[in-house]
Write an enzyme that holds these catalytic residues in place. Sequence first.
Site, PDB file in Angstrom:
ATOM      1  CG  HIS A 347      -4.688  28.747  15.120  1.00  0.00           C
ATOM      2  ND1 HIS A 347      -5.265  29.684  15.849  1.00  0.00           N
ATOM      3  CD2 HIS A 347      -4.219  27.793  15.847  1.00  0.00           C
ATOM      4  CE1 HIS A 347      -5.608  29.111  17.332  1.00  0.00           C
ATOM      5  NE2 HIS A 347      -4.813  28.103  17.285  1.00  0.00           N
ATOM      6  CG  HIS A 377      -8.989  23.536  19.388  1.00  0.00           C
ATOM      7  ND1 HIS A 377      -8.671  24.316  20.623  1.00  0.00           N
ATOM      8  CD2 HIS A 377     -10.330  23.396  19.261  1.00  0.00           C
ATOM      9  CE1 HIS A 377      -9.865  24.801  20.858  1.00  0.00           C
ATOM     10  NE2 HIS A 377     -10.731  24.235  20.179  1.00  0.00           N
TER      11      HIS A 377
HETATM   12 FE   LIG Z   1      -4.965  26.793  18.819  1.00  0.00          FE
END
Ligand SMILES: [Fe+2]
Length: 451
Positions: A347, A377
Amino acid sequence: MNHPTDPHEMTQASSPVGTYAGYMPGFGNDFETEALPGALPQGMNSPQRCNYGLYGEQLSGTAFTANPPERTWCYRIRPSVKHSHRYEKIDLPYWKSAPCVDPDVISLGQYRWDAVPHSDQGLTWLTGMRTMTTAGDVNTQVGMASHIYLITESMVDDYFYSADSELLVVPQEGRLRFATELGIIDLEPKEIAILPRGLVYRVEVLDGPARGFVCENYGQKFELPGRGPIGANCMANPRDFKAPVAAFEDREVSSTVTVKWCGQFHTTKIDQSPLDVVAWHGNYAPYKYDLRTYCPVGAILFDHPDPSIFTVLTAPSGQPGTANIDFVLFRERWMVAEDTFRPPWYHKNIMSELMGNIYGQYDAKPQGFVPGGMSLHNMMLPHGPDRDAFEKASNANLGPDKLDNTMSFMFETRFPQHLTPFAANEAPLQDDYIDCWTSLEKKFDGTPGKK
Ligand SMILES: [Fe+2]
């Protein structure tokens, strides 16, 4: 002839009704508690004279007209203004606030850190706080900071409050006591605590050294997420949140109060302990929560829901559905979905995800994401399972499978997170983290039906 039941024949619960000694159950309740009998005025907030010669004082966590307002009435030995004198600035160089954007630090990238090790330095809650990331702006009360704490020493005659933020504390190692104005919270790994903005406390080490994670929330307070169609049960249940009963000390000893205000630290000297609230009532209070009581809900036939299904607490940003911070828990659970890639899918999100490992092994990263470690992230940076996790999950025989011995969490924010110089240069950054995706191979060769 039947007579109405005599109420004196009923067996009545003793008062108070809390079943967990030292705490009162419920999330955001209007609690009331007194450490001395009769210290709490009944039926009114501000009597002409309070019992025991106490001073009445209101601590407001929201604007008066917020709906609902969050405030607590305190009945204390001295008003807080006596626990505040002239201030001088001090430097706590490792505790940073947003905006903290260092031109020499690159925040764009997938990052992971080993557990920050303890040193032989004596460190307290204040000197042992190490900021990893900041997001938003402390001056406009939006965003957050993430920290690691490393603590070996108790605060002695030394107190703290943050005017900037509510603190979410996630212990990973060791036990701490938060002696606060509104009572005592003892905290150990697998529990979390919330310390509201403006609450004065000291932190003692019950079992050290202590290490853990902190999310500093500059914005609107954490609340329970709406469960939507899930209904009235599961996820985090309100009764499992515990606020402390009143506790006070009447100690006249030279003391220091440190205040975090607009990202800067200030100290003031006073002649007594400020933990002198004998009784209080209201809905603005610290609390703790046992993560083992979190009831996860997930896929029971196929596919994989978004991780928002694991939200414990959410701090709204003002834009519905778009949190300033979500606190998300990945804990033990059964995996039963059929014909499904069970770990988190690949993702790329607008939200920025900072994760920490409390214990065990995380399913998308079997190696390298260690207890006490963190990963980041950031906004619109792709990530997902490493090659080993992908291959294993793609080829496993799918029966009911228990993910055991695992507890990780995520501080997810709508704002990009900037690394501090400590996170970039001093913390044990894993330089090879990005290589975990290098060996993912191209499987496509144009052949239909290939799996
Ligand atoms: Fe993630």
